[in-house]
Motif scaffolding. Structure first.
Motif, PDB file in Angstrom:
ATOM      1  N   HIS A   1      12.792  -1.741  -6.450  1.00 15.41           N
ATOM      2  CA  HIS A   1      12.813  -0.866  -7.507  1.00 15.41           C
ATOM      3  C   HIS A   1      11.985   0.398  -7.164  1.00 15.41           C
ATOM      4  O   HIS A   1      12.512   1.412  -7.592  1.00 15.41           O
ATOM      5  N   GLU A   2      11.080   0.234  -6.450  1.00 17.80           N
ATOM      6  CA  GLU A   2       9.990   1.340  -5.775  1.00 17.80           C
ATOM      7  C   GLU A   2      10.024   1.309  -4.434  1.00 17.80           C
ATOM      8  O   GLU A   2       8.726   0.848  -3.930  1.00 17.80           O
ATOM      9  N   PRO A   3      10.751   1.690  -3.593  1.00 17.50           N
ATOM     10  CA  PRO A   3      10.551   1.314  -2.131  1.00 17.50           C
ATOM     11  C   PRO A   3       9.391   2.026  -1.457  1.00 17.50           C
ATOM     12  O   PRO A   3       8.839   1.678  -0.450  1.00 17.50           O
ATOM     13  N   GLY A   4       8.899   3.101  -2.071  1.00 21.36           N
ATOM     14  CA  GLY A   4       7.744   3.771  -1.584  1.00 21.36           C
ATOM     15  C   GLY A   4       6.447   3.348  -2.067  1.00 21.36           C
ATOM     16  O   GLY A   4       5.421   4.148  -1.814  1.00 21.36           O
ATOM     17  N   ASN A   5       6.348   2.434  -3.010  1.00 26.38           N
ATOM     18  CA  ASN A   5       5.315   2.011  -3.453  1.00 26.38           C
ATOM     19  C   ASN A   5       4.231   1.528  -2.543  1.00 26.38           C
ATOM     20  O   ASN A   5       4.276   0.392  -2.012  1.00 26.38           O
TER      21      ASN A   5
ATOM     22  N   PHE B   1       2.692  -2.034  -2.842  1.00 27.94           N
ATOM     23  CA  PHE B   1       3.564  -3.138  -2.696  1.00 27.94           C
ATOM     24  C   PHE B   1       3.688  -3.285  -1.079  1.00 27.94           C
ATOM     25  O   PHE B   1       3.858  -4.512  -0.714  1.00 27.94           O
ATOM     26  N   ILE B   2       4.068  -2.191  -0.537  1.00 25.57           N
ATOM     27  CA  ILE B   2       4.152  -2.314   0.978  1.00 25.57           C
ATOM     28  C   ILE B   2       2.832  -3.035   1.832  1.00 25.57           C
ATOM     29  O   ILE B   2       3.082  -3.793   2.569  1.00 25.57           O
ATOM     30  N   LEU B   3       1.651  -2.426   1.254  1.00 30.63           N
ATOM     31  CA  LEU B   3       0.587  -3.277   1.920  1.00 30.63           C
ATOM     32  C   LEU B   3       0.319  -4.664   1.491  1.00 30.63           C
ATOM     33  O   LEU B   3      -0.140  -5.439   2.505  1.00 30.63           O
ATOM     34  N   ILE B   4       0.552  -5.057   0.358  1.00 24.32           N
ATOM     35  CA  ILE B   4       0.718  -6.225   0.102  1.00 24.32           C
ATOM     36  C   ILE B   4       1.483  -7.264   0.751  1.00 24.32           C
ATOM     37  O   ILE B   4       1.195  -8.131   1.377  1.00 24.32           O
ATOM     38  N   LYS B   5       2.664  -6.555   0.952  1.00 27.01           N
ATOM     39  CA  LYS B   5       3.842  -7.579   1.650  1.00 27.01           C
ATOM     40  C   LYS B   5       3.487  -7.413   3.279  1.00 27.01           C
ATOM     41  O   LYS B   5       3.627  -8.632   3.797  1.00 27.01           O
TER      42      LYS B   5
ATOM     43  N   VAL C   1       7.553  -3.738   8.304  1.00 27.11           N
ATOM     44  CA  VAL C   1       7.358  -3.202   6.723  1.00 27.11           C
ATOM     45  C   VAL C   1       6.503  -1.987   6.856  1.00 27.11           C
ATOM     46  O   VAL C   1       6.828  -1.122   6.195  1.00 27.11           O
ATOM     47  N   LEU C   2       5.489  -1.900   7.700  1.00 28.41           N
ATOM     48  CA  LEU C   2       4.679  -0.729   7.683  1.00 28.41           C
ATOM     49  C   LEU C   2       5.229   0.277   8.545  1.00 28.41           C
ATOM     50  O   LEU C   2       5.368   1.505   7.938  1.00 28.41           O
ATOM     51  N   GLU C   3       6.096   0.064   9.492  1.00 32.81           N
ATOM     52  CA  GLU C   3       6.918   1.095  10.324  1.00 32.81           C
ATOM     53  C   GLU C   3       7.905   1.702   9.304  1.00 32.81           C
ATOM     54  O   GLU C   3       8.458   2.827   9.582  1.00 32.81           O
ATOM     55  N   ALA C   4       8.570   0.926   8.735  1.00 35.70           N
ATOM     56  CA  ALA C   4       9.604   1.380   7.648  1.00 35.70           C
ATOM     57  C   ALA C   4       9.210   2.463   6.642  1.00 35.70           C
ATOM     58  O   ALA C   4       9.832   2.906   5.686  1.00 35.70           O
ATOM     59  N   THR C   5       7.849   2.579   6.342  1.00 34.89           N
ATOM     60  CA  THR C   5       7.092   3.262   5.329  1.00 34.89           C
ATOM     61  C   THR C   5       7.082   4.655   5.755  1.00 34.89           C
ATOM     62  O   THR C   5       6.616   4.939   6.546  1.00 34.89           O
ATOM     63  N   PRO C   6       7.413   5.440   4.698  1.00 35.44           N
ATOM     64  CA  PRO C   6       7.037   7.213   5.080  1.00 35.44           C
ATOM     65  C   PRO C   6       5.816   7.253   5.388  1.00 35.44           C
ATOM     66  O   PRO C   6       4.785   6.471   4.790  1.00 35.44           O
TER      67      PRO C   6
ATOM     68  N   GLY D   1       1.203   9.790   1.435  1.00 40.15           N
ATOM     69  CA  GLY D   1       0.766   9.403   0.198  1.00 40.15           C
ATOM     70  C   GLY D   1      -0.537   8.661   0.184  1.00 40.15           C
ATOM     71  O   GLY D   1      -1.116   8.682   1.390  1.00 40.15           O
ATOM     72  N   ALA D   2      -0.936   8.187  -0.848  1.00 42.92           N
ATOM     73  CA  ALA D   2      -2.322   7.511  -0.893  1.00 42.92           C
ATOM     74  C   ALA D   2      -2.583   6.558   0.010  1.00 42.92           C
ATOM     75  O   ALA D   2      -3.579   6.050   0.311  1.00 42.92           O
ATOM     76  N   GLY D   3      -1.311   5.502   0.232  1.00 42.38           N
ATOM     77  CA  GLY D   3      -1.828   4.438   1.224  1.00 42.38           C
ATOM     78  C   GLY D   3      -1.635   4.516   2.555  1.00 42.38           C
ATOM     79  O   GLY D   3      -1.724   3.661   3.393  1.00 42.38           O
ATOM     80  N   GLU D   4      -1.627   5.879   2.987  1.00 44.73           N
ATOM     81  CA  GLU D   4      -1.398   6.168   4.389  1.00 44.73           C
ATOM     82  C   GLU D   4      -2.604   5.467   5.165  1.00 44.73           C
ATOM     83  O   GLU D   4      -2.599   5.280   6.600  1.00 44.73           O
ATOM     84  N   VAL D   5      -3.898   5.743   4.794  1.00 50.58           N
ATOM     85  CA  VAL D   5      -5.041   5.432   5.581  1.00 50.58           C
ATOM     86  C   VAL D   5      -4.742   3.893   5.896  1.00 50.58           C
ATOM     87  O   VAL D   5      -4.929   3.592   7.060  1.00 50.58           O
TER      88      VAL D   5
END
Length: 131
Positions: free
Chosen positions: A7-11, A14-18, A34-39, A42-46
């Motif tokens: 539903h929210e692929p860029g969240n 969620f990405i970090l938890i997974k 999972v991490l490499e497929a993430t843009p 955003g806030a979770g980049e660090v």
């Protein structure tokens, strides 16, 4: 979690938890995917870059870890943990620049006790090797 990501692929949360769950289950490759497929934004980049660096180091993929830590340092040049991570990556490749990265981490301070002790040990060992 997977439904949330559909539903929210860029969240970032969620990405970090997974990725954390996969890493805790010893699926380092899955966590990396999972991490490499993430843009890269955003806030979770660090946190994403920190985790990418750490996972790549665990898999002895030091060049990739170095790239993650260098990107992290572009975002936060005052991060002692990122400098220590860069030092570990460079050290894993046998690069003499590891010494300077470790020294920068110590100058900035605020490392966890175990990391501080390890970095100090490596600095001392590398100083002996330089002489």
């Amino acid at each position: 979690l997977d439904r949330g990501l559909k539903h929210e692929p860029g969240n970032a949360k969620f990405i970090l938890i997974k990725a954390r769950l996969l890493a805790q289950s010893a699926d380092m490759q899955g966590a990396l995917q999972v991490l490499e497929a993430t843009p890269a934004e955003g806030a979770g980049e660090v946190q994403r870059l920190q985790m990418l660096g750490a996972l790549n180091q665990q898999l002895a993929r030091y060049e990739q870890a170095e790239a993650s830590y260098r990107a992290l340092l572009e975002l936060n040049p005052a991060s002692a943990a990122a400098w220590a991570g860069l030092g570990l990556s460079l050290d894993g490749m046998g690069a003499p620049a590891a010494y300077e990265a470790y020294r920068q981490a110590l100058e900035l301070g605020n490392l966890p006790a175990a990391a501080d002790a390890y970095v100090r040990q490596r600095v001392a060992e590398l100083e002996v090797a330089r002489d």
